[in-house]
Design a protein around this motif. Structure first.
Motif: not given
Length: 220
Positions: A13-21
């Motif tokens: 839920h972190d809108a500042e994330s640069a990627l997800w995995f």
């Protein structure tokens, strides 16, 4: 065979994330913010509270001092990694049961994600440059992933002084960001060189889950 169950972590839920995995089974992520917290901060206080029971359970003062020294050494290593752009680190522990042995020994590994700035270029070219601009990479393979083009490679080297004196296998995945200005490097490090095929498979499974856009529509 059923598909593996994926648990959704609150970090999605972190809108500042640069990627997800998806973190692979058998790995536990390290809380870098807490482990490298500034003295006197709330995170530093939480870390002291977390290790206090371990210190209290030590059989004597020499054991407590050794534990404190090992924690400090680990913090130094993590700080050095973060200084090179590492934003994620997890420890993997698995049984070496590929050959069906009953008394399988444990296998340790380290999974990190590091960001590097790059010159603006098409993503496939950026990924290729990541392995051709330095020597020592082998088993290089271009891959087309759901998140875009990438390159897998391997390096084998002598370990740092703080680690056991065995060859260190590192399997890398180079994934350029869609902004074409930076590249995410996933690295799986292990001393189990004989298991390179299995660890390469683990990293390939991880990068198959990588997304550079919100995968669950939180930011929509």
């Amino acid at each position: 065979m059923s598909n593996p169950t994926i648990a959704i972590d609150s970090s999605v839920h972190d809108a500042e994330s640069a990627l997800w995995f998806a973190e692979p089974p058998g790995f536990v992520s390290l809380p870098l913010d807490a482990l490298l917290a500034e003295p006197g901060s709330a995170d530093a206080g939480a870390l002291r509270a977390a290790v206090a029971p371990l210190l209290d359970a030590a059989p004597g003062e020499p054991a407590r001092q050794r534990f404190v020294a090992q924690v400090a050494q680990g913090q130094q290593l993590l700080s050095a990694l973060c200084g090179f752009g590492t934003v994620y680190c997890s420890i993997g522990l698995h049984r070496d049961d590929v050959d069906g042995r009953e008394a399988a020994s444990p296998l340790f590994s380290l999974l990190t994600i590091t960001w590097h700035d790059t010159n603006v270029a098409p993503r496939a070219i950026t990924a290729a440059r990541a392995v051709t601009s330095v020597s020592g990479h082998s088993n290089v393979a271009r891959v087309d992933l759901p998140c875009g083009p990438g390159v897998l490679s391997e390096t084998t080297s002598a370990p740092p002084p703080a680690l056991p004196p065995h060859p260190l296998l590192q399997i890398h995945a180079h994934l350029p960001h869609p902004d074409c200005k930076r590249i995410a490097v996933f690295t799986l490090s292990t001393g189990a060189v004989a298991r390179r095929g299995e660890y390469r498979g683990v990293l390939r499974q991880v990068v198959e889950t990588v997304r550079f856009e919100d995968p669950v529509g939180v930011g929509a």
